[in-house]
Design an enzyme around this catalytic site. Structure first.
Site, PDB file in Angstrom:
ATOM      1  CE1 TYR A 283      40.027  31.438  23.950  1.00 50.05           C
ATOM      2  CE2 TYR A 283      41.261  31.010  21.941  1.00 50.05           C
ATOM      3  CZ  TYR A 283      40.397  30.263  22.099  1.00 50.05           C
ATOM      4  OH  TYR A 283      39.784  29.578  21.829  1.00 50.05           O
TER       5      TYR A 283
ATOM      6  CD  GLU B 157      40.044  47.070  46.324  1.00 50.77           C
ATOM      7  OE1 GLU B 157      40.493  48.645  46.192  1.00 50.77           O
ATOM      8  OE2 GLU B 157      40.047  46.143  46.505  1.00 50.77           O
TER       9      GLU B 157
HETATM   10 ZN   LIG Z   1      42.159  47.322  45.730  1.00 48.39          ZN
END
Ligand SMILES: [Zn+2]
Length: 215
Positions: free
Chosen positions: A123, A77
């Protein structure tokens, strides 16, 4: 960057990876982390590595063109990270997880694809802001990288449909904090689902963004 700094970053990737794994934010060999180096290259977690058991010495080191210099082969990835970095010169680190609550939100049919999670807390607005949805693609499909790239200039975080978040930060610590904030807010969103929660108003968001600008 000195060898000492690189050693410290490798140890920080391993420590934070284990912390994410130990708290159930990632499982198996899913999830990956990268850090941009001063020479334009990257450190990246290896393919098929469990974030809970990273060996700092085997983390992939790539040059500015993405060629492997040492360590194991980088995650499959890595193209997601490269797509984000290409549009975000201000970002120094990226975290991608298949964290349960964020993935759950990415599967809901009625979410707003321009902004998947409402601004429930200050936040969340400060660390994540608007979270666009990237349409589903086959894992590893290069057009997924193009889709991420199209959104990354204006957004430090994107949510891949039926897959998980990709989150950039100025530093590794900032990217991890933002990923954790996203996952916790996804959990809140699911807890509040169907209860018509009160989100922050546009005025409250504008005030936050003026006081605490995101990277
Ligand atoms: Zn992934």
């Amino acid at each position: 960057m000195s060898a000492h700094d690189e050693t410290r970053l490798r140890e920080q990737i391993s420590t934070l990876g284990r912390s994410l794994f130990d708290r159930g934010l990632t499982m198996g060999s899913s999830g990956n982390i990268s850090v941009r180096l001063d020479d334009g290259g990257w450190l990246m977690t290896p393919t098929n590595a469990c974030l809970g058991r990273l060996d700092p010495a085997r983390i992939s080191r790539m040059d500015r063109d993405g060629w492997l210099l040492d360590g194991d082969k980088p995650t499959k990835e890595s193209f997601l990270h490269m797509a984000m970095y290409a549009e975000r010169p201000q970002s120094g680190a990226i975290v991608h997880l298949h964290s349960t609550h964020s993935v759950a939100v990415s599967c809901l049919p009625e979410i707003d694809p321009d902004d998947c999670i409402p601004p429930l807390t200050a936040y969340y607005v400060m660390r994540v802001g608007k979270l666009p949805l990237v349409p589903y693609h086959l894992p590893g499909d290069p057009s997924l990288g193009d889709a991420v790239r199209g959104l990354a200039g204006a957004h430090s975080a994107v949510l891949l449909a039926n897959h998980g978040p990709v989150v950039a930060g100025k530093s590794l610590e900032a990217a991890v904090y933002a990923t954790e904030e996203l996952e916790e807010t996804a959990k809140l969103f699911l807890l509040l689902h169907g209860r018509n929660p009160r989100a922050l108003t546009p005025e409250q968001i504008a005030e936050l963004e003026a006081r605490f600008p995101r990277d």
